[in-house]
Design a protein around this motif. Structure first.
Motif, PDB file in Angstrom:
ATOM      1  N   LEU A 106     -20.648 -29.478  -3.677  1.00  0.00           N
ATOM      2  CA  LEU A 106     -21.819 -28.623  -3.522  1.00  0.00           C
ATOM      3  C   LEU A 106     -22.399 -28.693  -2.113  1.00  0.00           C
ATOM      4  O   LEU A 106     -22.955 -27.707  -1.619  1.00  0.00           O
ATOM      5  CB  LEU A 106     -22.885 -29.018  -4.544  1.00  0.00           C
ATOM      6  CG  LEU A 106     -22.580 -28.710  -6.015  1.00  0.00           C
ATOM      7  CD1 LEU A 106     -23.699 -29.219  -6.911  1.00  0.00           C
ATOM      8  CD2 LEU A 106     -22.364 -27.224  -6.238  1.00  0.00           C
ATOM      9  N   ARG A 107     -22.264 -29.822  -1.465  1.00  0.00           N
ATOM     10  CA  ARG A 107     -22.808 -29.957  -0.100  1.00  0.00           C
ATOM     11  C   ARG A 107     -22.046 -29.098   0.906  1.00  0.00           C
ATOM     12  O   ARG A 107     -22.535 -28.869   2.017  1.00  0.00           O
ATOM     13  CB  ARG A 107     -22.776 -31.425   0.318  1.00  0.00           C
ATOM     14  CG  ARG A 107     -23.866 -32.263  -0.336  1.00  0.00           C
ATOM     15  CD  ARG A 107     -24.025 -33.615   0.343  1.00  0.00           C
ATOM     16  NE  ARG A 107     -25.157 -34.348  -0.201  1.00  0.00           N
ATOM     17  CZ  ARG A 107     -25.061 -35.294  -1.132  1.00  0.00           C
ATOM     18  NH1 ARG A 107     -23.858 -35.608  -1.621  1.00  0.00           N
ATOM     19  NH2 ARG A 107     -26.141 -35.911  -1.572  1.00  0.00           N
ATOM     20  N   LYS A 108     -20.881 -28.627   0.548  1.00  0.00           N
ATOM     21  CA  LYS A 108     -20.157 -27.704   1.418  1.00  0.00           C
ATOM     22  C   LYS A 108     -20.833 -26.334   1.473  1.00  0.00           C
ATOM     23  O   LYS A 108     -20.622 -25.580   2.424  1.00  0.00           O
ATOM     24  CB  LYS A 108     -18.719 -27.540   0.929  1.00  0.00           C
ATOM     25  CG  LYS A 108     -17.894 -28.817   0.965  1.00  0.00           C
ATOM     26  CD  LYS A 108     -16.506 -28.566   0.415  1.00  0.00           C
ATOM     27  CE  LYS A 108     -15.665 -29.834   0.400  1.00  0.00           C
ATOM     28  NZ  LYS A 108     -14.316 -29.590  -0.181  1.00  0.00           N
ATOM     29  N   TYR A 109     -21.628 -26.030   0.444  1.00  0.00           N
ATOM     30  CA  TYR A 109     -22.247 -24.711   0.345  1.00  0.00           C
ATOM     31  C   TYR A 109     -23.768 -24.762   0.474  1.00  0.00           C
ATOM     32  O   TYR A 109     -24.376 -23.817   0.981  1.00  0.00           O
ATOM     33  CB  TYR A 109     -21.898 -24.070  -1.006  1.00  0.00           C
ATOM     34  CG  TYR A 109     -20.424 -24.038  -1.306  1.00  0.00           C
ATOM     35  CD1 TYR A 109     -19.619 -23.000  -0.847  1.00  0.00           C
ATOM     36  CD2 TYR A 109     -19.820 -25.054  -2.062  1.00  0.00           C
ATOM     37  CE1 TYR A 109     -18.267 -22.965  -1.138  1.00  0.00           C
ATOM     38  CE2 TYR A 109     -18.469 -25.020  -2.362  1.00  0.00           C
ATOM     39  CZ  TYR A 109     -17.689 -23.982  -1.886  1.00  0.00           C
ATOM     40  OH  TYR A 109     -16.349 -23.950  -2.171  1.00  0.00           O
ATOM     41  N   PHE A 110     -24.400 -25.835  -0.010  1.00  0.00           N
ATOM     42  CA  PHE A 110     -25.852 -25.901  -0.058  1.00  0.00           C
ATOM     43  C   PHE A 110     -26.333 -27.263   0.442  1.00  0.00           C
ATOM     44  O   PHE A 110     -25.580 -28.236   0.470  1.00  0.00           O
ATOM     45  CB  PHE A 110     -26.384 -25.702  -1.498  1.00  0.00           C
ATOM     46  CG  PHE A 110     -25.662 -24.663  -2.287  1.00  0.00           C
ATOM     47  CD1 PHE A 110     -25.824 -23.322  -1.997  1.00  0.00           C
ATOM     48  CD2 PHE A 110     -24.822 -25.016  -3.329  1.00  0.00           C
ATOM     49  CE1 PHE A 110     -25.174 -22.353  -2.732  1.00  0.00           C
ATOM     50  CE2 PHE A 110     -24.156 -24.060  -4.069  1.00  0.00           C
ATOM     51  CZ  PHE A 110     -24.329 -22.714  -3.761  1.00  0.00           C
TER      52      PHE A 110
END
Length: 454
Positions: A106-110
């Motif tokens: 998820l940290r790749k996007y948000f």
């Protein structure tokens, strides 16, 4: 907005135009061109993006509740469930690496912040994890609400129920006229704020952890548009009840099999005895209805509770959409409401991996209702009750009954001798609705009634 944020925003979202308002030069208005922020369907677009991200990582979205996603490893030994509320996630997992892997993805996007541990806070909920149970409560949130009502505890008078059920209060609610504008301002000052805002605070508590408030909230909710002084008094009664019952958590057991049983015990306030019943750990439902509880519109109240592992997981309490003809009619409507919700929960449990091969038990205390459900038709065991209805014109009332309810040839009707007021009563008899008209001595057959109306 601070200047440094505006500079970052222009670089991050070049397609969004920022212009100053003429009336307030120090504030800004965001006008969306080709981006999410500022558009009306922003929430839907955000949900679509999040859904696609989770589905890429092999999370399946529930077709019953689109806010729930579940991941199962190919060998069915590892599971993670994700519950989404806008941009807040609540996750339950069997292995720590599932949590870590999803955070990395998820940290790749948000931008993402996480919190772990035995105590969590989620949407005004306090979640505590123990080796044998998980508890959910809103004690801190409720305390904030009641502190605004009772800053000095010496002014607090205890109460054991959230709603007065005496006839005097019911009569005052139904007969008192709505407050005038000036009077409403004084009532809002006296009772700590607008009626609608206060009721909404209690509504949130009722939906999450306090089903005992349901009847009071449902009854007082009908005064949202035009509250009266007794309605404000009803809100204060709820606040008093919460202030004296702040800590009432739900305890959900861990490591318990669904094929076992559980004993429910209920101890009444200030009593040394308790009632008990043994139910299955699997999904079970209790439903009931109170006939004509509202004096104003004569509509009944339906209630249904669903239990899992002997603990309530869902509840629904509210007014029925129409006036029930008799007590059995009201209870059958409650059964229908409960069955619809049971079907939904069974599909949801199947999505989580729990087989639903056996039927779900429903508990009912009304024998005529049980007979009707078992026979799949209206039987002779129907409890009758007359519900009065008034109409200003006898011809209009007769036309309504004949066209909407229907008669048999053997039915008899009695025409009242006056035209300024017309009252009638109806009941259900073995599947056939018929009517008896009061206040006259002349009986007329049904064919004559048809000719009389036409």
């Amino acid at each position: 907005m601070p200047p440094y944020y505006l500079q970052w925003f222009r670089c991050k979202y070049p397609n969004i135009k920022i212009t100053s308002l003429e009336a307030e030069a120090d504030k800004y208005c965001l006008q969306s061109m080709n981006a999410i922020q500022g558009t009306k369907p922003a929430g839907h677009q955000w949900n679509n993006i999040l859904t696609k991200v989770l589905q890429v990582h092999k999370y399946k979205q529930s077709h019953i509740d689109h806010a729930v996603f579940i991941y199962c490893s190919p060998d069915k030994t590892e599971t993670q469930i994700v519950c989404v509320s806008t941009d807040d996630f609540l996750r339950a997992f069997t292995h720590q690496h599932l949590f870590d892997d999803l955070c990395t993805s998820l940290r790749k996007y948000f931008e993402l912040t996480t919190k772990e541990g035995p105590k969590l806070s989620y949407l005004n909920l306090n979640i505590k994890q123990h080796s044998t149970y998980i508890s959910i409560d809103q004690t801190a949130h409720i305390q904030e609400i009641v502190n605004a009502w009772f800053p000095d505890s010496t002014d607090l008078h205890t109460t054991d129920t959230p709603f007065r059920t005496d006839s005097e209060f019911e009569k005052a609610l139904s007969e008192t006229l709505p407050a005038e504008p000036d009077e409403l301002i004084q009532l809002e000052k006296q009772y700590g704020g607008p009626y609608r805002t206060t009721l909404g605070q209690f509504q949130h508590v009722k939906e999450w952890t306090r089903p005992k408030l349901s009847y009071a909230i449902t009854h007082l909710g009908s005064f949202n548009v035009a509250p009266s002084e007794p309605a404000f008094q009803g809100l204060k009664r709820i606040a008093r009840f919460l202030a004296t019952h702040t800590d009432k958590p739900f305890f959900y057991p861990k490591n318990v099999l669904l094929d076992g049983t559980n004993t429910l015990r209920h101890q009444y306030d200030h009593s040394t005895t308790h009632d008990k019943i043994t139910i299955l750990n699997d999904l079970e439902c209790f439903q009931d209805a109170g006939l004509a509880r509202d004096l104003a519109d004569q509509r009944s109240i339906s209630a249904c509770f669903h239990f899992l592992y002997g603990v309530a997981v869902s509840w629904k309490i509210g007014k029925q959409p129409v006036v029930a003809a008799h007590s059995t009619d009201a209870k059958l409507r409650a059964i229908f409401l409960a069955l619809k919700r049971t079907i939904t929960f069974r599909h949801f449990l199947e999505h989580l991996g729990y087989s639903q091969a056996d039927p779900t038990r429903h508990h009912e205390d009304n024998q005529p209702s049980i007979d009707i459900v078992a026979a799949n038709k209206v039987t002779s065991r129907v409890q009758h009750i007359h519900i009065p209805i008034s109409a200003p014109n006898p011809l209009q009332a007769l036309y309504f009954i004949v066209t909407s309810i229907g008669f048999e040839e053997s039915a008899l009707a009695q025409i009242p001798p006056y035209l300024n007021k017309f009252s009638f009563q109806f009941e259900k008899e073995s599947g056939t609705l018929f009517s008896s008209f009061v206040c006259s001595e002349t009986f007329l057959s049904l064919p004559f009634l048809f000719r009389f109306i036409l």
